[in-house]
Design a protein around this motif. Sequence first.
Motif, PDB file in Angstrom:
ATOM      1  N   ASN A 161      -6.331  28.356  -1.318  1.00  0.00           N
ATOM      2  CA  ASN A 161      -6.848  26.638  -0.978  1.00  0.00           C
ATOM      3  C   ASN A 161      -5.479  26.476  -0.661  1.00  0.00           C
ATOM      4  N   CYS A 162      -5.441  26.532   1.178  1.00  0.00           N
ATOM      5  CA  CYS A 162      -4.056  25.245   1.621  1.00  0.00           C
ATOM      6  C   CYS A 162      -4.307  24.206   1.696  1.00  0.00           C
ATOM      7  N   SER A 163      -4.474  23.277   1.015  1.00  0.00           N
ATOM      8  CA  SER A 163      -4.740  22.240   1.081  1.00  0.00           C
ATOM      9  C   SER A 163      -3.808  21.032   1.090  1.00  0.00           C
ATOM     10  N   VAL A 164      -4.232  20.529   2.289  1.00  0.00           N
ATOM     11  CA  VAL A 164      -2.919  18.883   2.369  1.00  0.00           C
ATOM     12  C   VAL A 164      -3.565  17.362   2.419  1.00  0.00           C
ATOM     13  N   ALA A 165      -3.422  16.695   1.996  1.00  0.00           N
ATOM     14  CA  ALA A 165      -4.399  15.420   2.314  1.00  0.00           C
ATOM     15  C   ALA A 165      -3.309  14.107   2.585  1.00  0.00           C
ATOM     16  N   LEU A 166      -3.989  13.877   3.183  1.00  0.00           N
ATOM     17  CA  LEU A 166      -2.295  11.850   2.954  1.00  0.00           C
ATOM     18  C   LEU A 166      -3.325  10.732   2.946  1.00  0.00           C
ATOM     19  N   ALA A 167      -3.230  10.286   1.748  1.00  0.00           N
ATOM     20  CA  ALA A 167      -3.950   9.087   0.722  1.00  0.00           C
ATOM     21  C   ALA A 167      -2.672   7.797   1.094  1.00  0.00           C
ATOM     22  N   GLU A 168      -3.401   6.799   1.333  1.00  0.00           N
ATOM     23  CA  GLU A 168      -3.425   5.038   1.234  1.00  0.00           C
ATOM     24  C   GLU A 168      -4.079   5.252  -0.130  1.00  0.00           C
ATOM     25  N   ASP A 169      -2.857   4.197  -1.120  1.00  0.00           N
ATOM     26  CA  ASP A 169      -3.353   4.403  -2.134  1.00  0.00           C
ATOM     27  C   ASP A 169      -4.042   5.501  -2.830  1.00  0.00           C
ATOM     28  N   ASP A 170      -5.263   5.029  -3.304  1.00  0.00           N
ATOM     29  CA  ASP A 170      -5.370   6.150  -4.290  1.00  0.00           C
ATOM     30  C   ASP A 170      -7.190   6.637  -3.357  1.00  0.00           C
ATOM     31  N   LYS A 171      -7.275   6.231  -1.799  1.00  0.00           N
ATOM     32  CA  LYS A 171      -8.190   7.199  -0.899  1.00  0.00           C
ATOM     33  C   LYS A 171      -8.245   7.664   0.263  1.00  0.00           C
ATOM     34  N   VAL A 172      -8.027   9.068   0.203  1.00  0.00           N
ATOM     35  CA  VAL A 172      -7.504  10.185   1.178  1.00  0.00           C
ATOM     36  C   VAL A 172      -8.014   9.510   2.459  1.00  0.00           C
ATOM     37  N   ILE A 173      -7.287  10.085   3.523  1.00  0.00           N
ATOM     38  CA  ILE A 173      -7.523   8.924   4.633  1.00  0.00           C
ATOM     39  C   ILE A 173      -7.388  10.426   5.930  1.00  0.00           C
ATOM     40  N   MET A 223       0.785  -1.709   0.405  1.00  0.00           N
ATOM     41  CA  MET A 223       0.244   0.177  -0.401  1.00  0.00           C
ATOM     42  C   MET A 223       1.312   1.205  -0.310  1.00  0.00           C
ATOM     43  N   ALA A 224       0.673   2.292  -0.876  1.00  0.00           N
ATOM     44  CA  ALA A 224       1.045   3.456  -0.614  1.00  0.00           C
ATOM     45  C   ALA A 224       0.200   4.298   0.021  1.00  0.00           C
ATOM     46  N   LEU A 225       1.584   5.058   0.195  1.00  0.00           N
ATOM     47  CA  LEU A 225       1.482   6.525   2.148  1.00  0.00           C
ATOM     48  C   LEU A 225       2.196   7.360   0.891  1.00  0.00           C
ATOM     49  N   ILE A 226       0.750   8.439   0.223  1.00  0.00           N
ATOM     50  CA  ILE A 226       1.317   9.736  -0.344  1.00  0.00           C
ATOM     51  C   ILE A 226       0.562  10.685   0.279  1.00  0.00           C
ATOM     52  N   LEU A 227       1.865  11.619   0.314  1.00  0.00           N
ATOM     53  CA  LEU A 227       0.968  13.318   1.046  1.00  0.00           C
ATOM     54  C   LEU A 227       0.647  14.308  -0.401  1.00  0.00           C
ATOM     55  N   LEU A 228      -0.766  14.900   0.171  1.00  0.00           N
ATOM     56  CA  LEU A 228      -0.737  15.837  -1.416  1.00  0.00           C
ATOM     57  C   LEU A 228      -0.746  17.335  -0.805  1.00  0.00           C
ATOM     58  N   LEU A 229      -0.246  17.700  -1.341  1.00  0.00           N
ATOM     59  CA  LEU A 229       0.015  19.165  -1.100  1.00  0.00           C
ATOM     60  C   LEU A 229      -0.657  20.329  -2.322  1.00  0.00           C
ATOM     61  N   GLU A 230      -2.171  21.010  -2.168  1.00  0.00           N
ATOM     62  CA  GLU A 230      -2.377  22.208  -2.607  1.00  0.00           C
ATOM     63  C   GLU A 230      -1.972  23.361  -2.254  1.00  0.00           C
ATOM     64  N   THR A 231      -1.151  24.593  -3.514  1.00  0.00           N
ATOM     65  CA  THR A 231      -1.294  25.872  -2.836  1.00  0.00           C
ATOM     66  C   THR A 231      -1.133  26.438  -4.054  1.00  0.00           C
ATOM     67  N   THR A 232      -2.209  26.101  -5.321  1.00  0.00           N
ATOM     68  CA  THR A 232      -2.124  26.662  -6.421  1.00  0.00           C
ATOM     69  C   THR A 232      -3.056  28.386  -6.374  1.00  0.00           C
ATOM     70  N   THR A 233      -3.754  27.894  -5.446  1.00  0.00           N
ATOM     71  CA  THR A 233      -5.433  29.171  -5.602  1.00  0.00           C
ATOM     72  C   THR A 233      -5.139  29.451  -3.871  1.00  0.00           C
TER      73      THR A 233
END
Length: 228
Positions: free
Chosen positions: A13-25, A1-11
């Motif tokens: 909205n400061c958005s950070v998520a942690l996903a296991e495979d394709d599911k945000v946990i 299972m892949a654990l991926i940290l996701l960062l979104e800062t283009t607008t």
Amino acid sequence: MALILLLETTTINCSVALAEDDKVIAIKEDKTPGYSHAEKLHLFMEAVLAEGQKELLDLDAVAVSKGPGSYTGLRIGVSAAKGLCYALNIPLIAVDTLTSIAHQYQSLNFSSGYVIPVLDARRMEVYTSVFELKGGALTPLSNVEAKIIDENSYAELKANRLFVGDGVQKIEDEILDQENSIFVQSLPSTQEMAKIAFDKYKISDTEDVAYFEPFYLKDFVIKKKKKA
């Protein structure tokens, strides 16, 4: 299972998520205007890791929204992602911001037609591209561009059209006479990045950490203050 940290800062909205495979946990976001992403980003990283009961060393990759978008926001997000990947020796995944926004169709009960993500740019411009939604799959029909909006914009697209993003007001004001259009004001979020990032992770579609740069689309312009 892949654990991926996701960062979104283009607008804003400061958005950070942690996903296991394709599911945000775990996800943490703040759309409040008037602050720098630098004030929130690392705190949000700590928060989602704590909520997911994970540590930085557990990460398999970091995914970042690559643009187009705010010059400053892009620099902050990409710099943070590259720093983590370098320190942890893990892959860097870049996600096209407009592709990510287009995937918001899934939560908007839009089933077929054109999905048109639009991010606000200067004056009457938007950053945009066009996708066709058919059979539950998005197919890109155009490259990302900085488009000047007028009353004839998108008139060639006759099927149902979903405009989504923080630039929809510019479009709605200009093409009110065109039919079959849905306008949804929204911001990019890490919620839609998870599946895109995981699909890239599975095929090792990653970036060179040392040389990767955000996709600005347009040059950064420094505005001079007017003399009193």
